[in-house]
Design a protein around this motif. Structure first.
Motif, PDB file in Angstrom:
ATOM      1  N   CYS A  90       9.054  16.321  45.621  1.00 48.98           N
ATOM      2  CA  CYS A  90       9.982  17.342  45.148  1.00 48.98           C
ATOM      3  C   CYS A  90      10.067  17.329  43.625  1.00 48.98           C
ATOM      4  O   CYS A  90      10.286  16.277  43.004  1.00 48.98           O
ATOM      5  CB  CYS A  90      11.367  17.118  45.761  1.00 48.98           C
ATOM      6  N   GLY A  91       9.858  18.490  43.000  1.00 50.34           N
ATOM      7  CA  GLY A  91       9.936  18.608  41.558  1.00 50.34           C
ATOM      8  C   GLY A  91       8.729  18.073  40.817  1.00 50.34           C
ATOM      9  O   GLY A  91       8.724  18.052  39.583  1.00 50.34           O
ATOM     10  N   ARG A  92       7.696  17.671  41.541  1.00 46.69           N
ATOM     11  CA  ARG A  92       6.521  17.069  40.916  1.00 46.69           C
ATOM     12  C   ARG A  92       5.290  17.969  41.030  1.00 46.69           C
ATOM     13  O   ARG A  92       5.231  18.864  41.855  1.00 46.69           O
ATOM     14  CB  ARG A  92       6.238  15.696  41.548  1.00 46.69           C
ATOM     15  N   ARG A  93       4.307  17.678  40.196  1.00 48.61           N
ATOM     16  CA  ARG A  93       3.025  18.378  40.229  1.00 48.61           C
ATOM     17  C   ARG A  93       2.100  17.611  41.163  1.00 48.61           C
ATOM     18  O   ARG A  93       1.867  16.419  40.958  1.00 48.61           O
ATOM     19  CB  ARG A  93       2.431  18.450  38.822  1.00 48.61           C
ATOM     20  N   GLY A 112       9.259  21.173  48.079  1.00 48.62           N
ATOM     21  CA  GLY A 112       9.848  21.400  46.767  1.00 48.62           C
ATOM     22  C   GLY A 112       9.010  20.982  45.588  1.00 48.62           C
ATOM     23  O   GLY A 112       9.545  20.841  44.469  1.00 48.62           O
ATOM     24  N   ARG A 114       6.953  21.073  42.310  1.00 51.83           N
ATOM     25  CA  ARG A 114       6.969  22.027  41.192  1.00 51.83           C
ATOM     26  C   ARG A 114       5.657  22.797  41.120  1.00 51.83           C
ATOM     27  O   ARG A 114       5.630  23.981  40.778  1.00 51.83           O
ATOM     28  CB  ARG A 114       7.224  21.275  39.875  1.00 51.83           C
ATOM     29  N   ASP A 160       1.333  14.618  38.936  1.00 55.71           N
ATOM     30  CA  ASP A 160       2.166  13.437  39.136  1.00 55.71           C
ATOM     31  C   ASP A 160       1.829  12.696  40.427  1.00 55.71           C
ATOM     32  O   ASP A 160       2.009  11.481  40.521  1.00 55.71           O
ATOM     33  CB  ASP A 160       3.651  13.846  39.186  1.00 55.71           C
TER      34      ASP A 160
END
Length: 248
Positions: A90-93, A112, A114, A160
């Motif tokens: 979540c929120g990561r590449r 989620g 990114r 990430d």
């Protein structure tokens, strides 16, 4: 999921060679929700063996084995792990290496991420990934270049998390996959691997995060190299698979 009419209109707007590939993938697969990851719908082949034969005979398709038309046990185990632990992406590449159907990139997007990138060098896989991402309402970018070559310009710092489902199925490919994943790990990426225990899995360099019993089609030739069938029920087998991370 878009209806068939919408899909036909989209195909009509494509270049003829690409339209042919889209129509081939759509005609040879069926929308399926794998029992182990029911959150996702994938276009899967009822029987990949005759599909492979049709690809080899199909002039201009330029595809390899239809790995993109299968839900592999390692990928299913890792996708399940992501849905159970969405904070991992979540929120990561996120990069899905040798993505096949795009299962892991789609799972990451739905959890989620990114940014979710699916990489596969098979042009038919790129088509399947695009169709599957659209069917799931997932934003997934597709990369069709070979990231495992020494000439690859891929920069691990641009992601990430790297996901690798069933990347160690081939003896010749395994060292190249390991070198790439090790480079990503050294660059600070979290590297997560799903695999049913194939001989070339570098388990000595990994930490097991979880174990799964994944339902697969009975006698599926792409999992026979795995070490353990957990049990058999009518019409399907339950394959042992695990989720791993590079040891710190």
């Amino acid at each position: 999921m878009p209806d068939e009419a919408h899909g036909s209109q989209t195909a009509d707007a494509l270049a003829p060679w690409l339209r042919r590939m889209v129509e081939f993938v759509e005609s040879e697969t069926r929308p399926t929700s794998p029992a182990y990851v029911a959150e996702i719908t994938l276009r899967l082949a009822p029987d990949p063996v005759p599909l492979w034969e049709r690809i080899e005979r199909g002039a201009g398709l330029n595809g390899g084995p239809p790995f993109w038309a299968l839900a592999w046990p390692g990928g299913l185990a890792l996708a399940r792990h992501l849905f159970d632990h969405p904070g991992l992406v979540c929120g990561r590449r996120v990069l899905d290496l040798a993505a096949g159907s795009g299962l892991l990139a789609i799972a990451a997007a739905k959890c989620g991420a990114r940014q979710a990138i699916a990489n596969d060098i098979d042009p038919l896989a790129a088509v399947a990934i695009t169709l599957n991402a659209e069917a799931n309402g997932a934003a997934v970018a597709v990369r069709a270049d070979d990231l495992l070559t020494e000439e690859s310009a891929f920069d691990p710092s641009t992601v990430d998390v790297v996901l690798a489902g069933d990347a160690f199925y081939d003896h010749a490919l395994a060292p190249r996959a390991l070198a790439f994943l090790a480079r990503c790990h050294a660059a600070g990426c979290r590297v997560l691997i799903g695999d049913p225990g194939r001989a070339d899995l570098p388990a000595e360099r990994l930490t097991r995060l979880g174990s799964h019993a994944v339902p697969v089609a009975r006698g599926c030739q792409y999992v026979t190299a795995a070490r353990e069938t957990v049990r058999e029920d009518a019409g399907e087998e339950f394959q042992a698979a695990a989720v791993w991370a590079f040891a710190s």
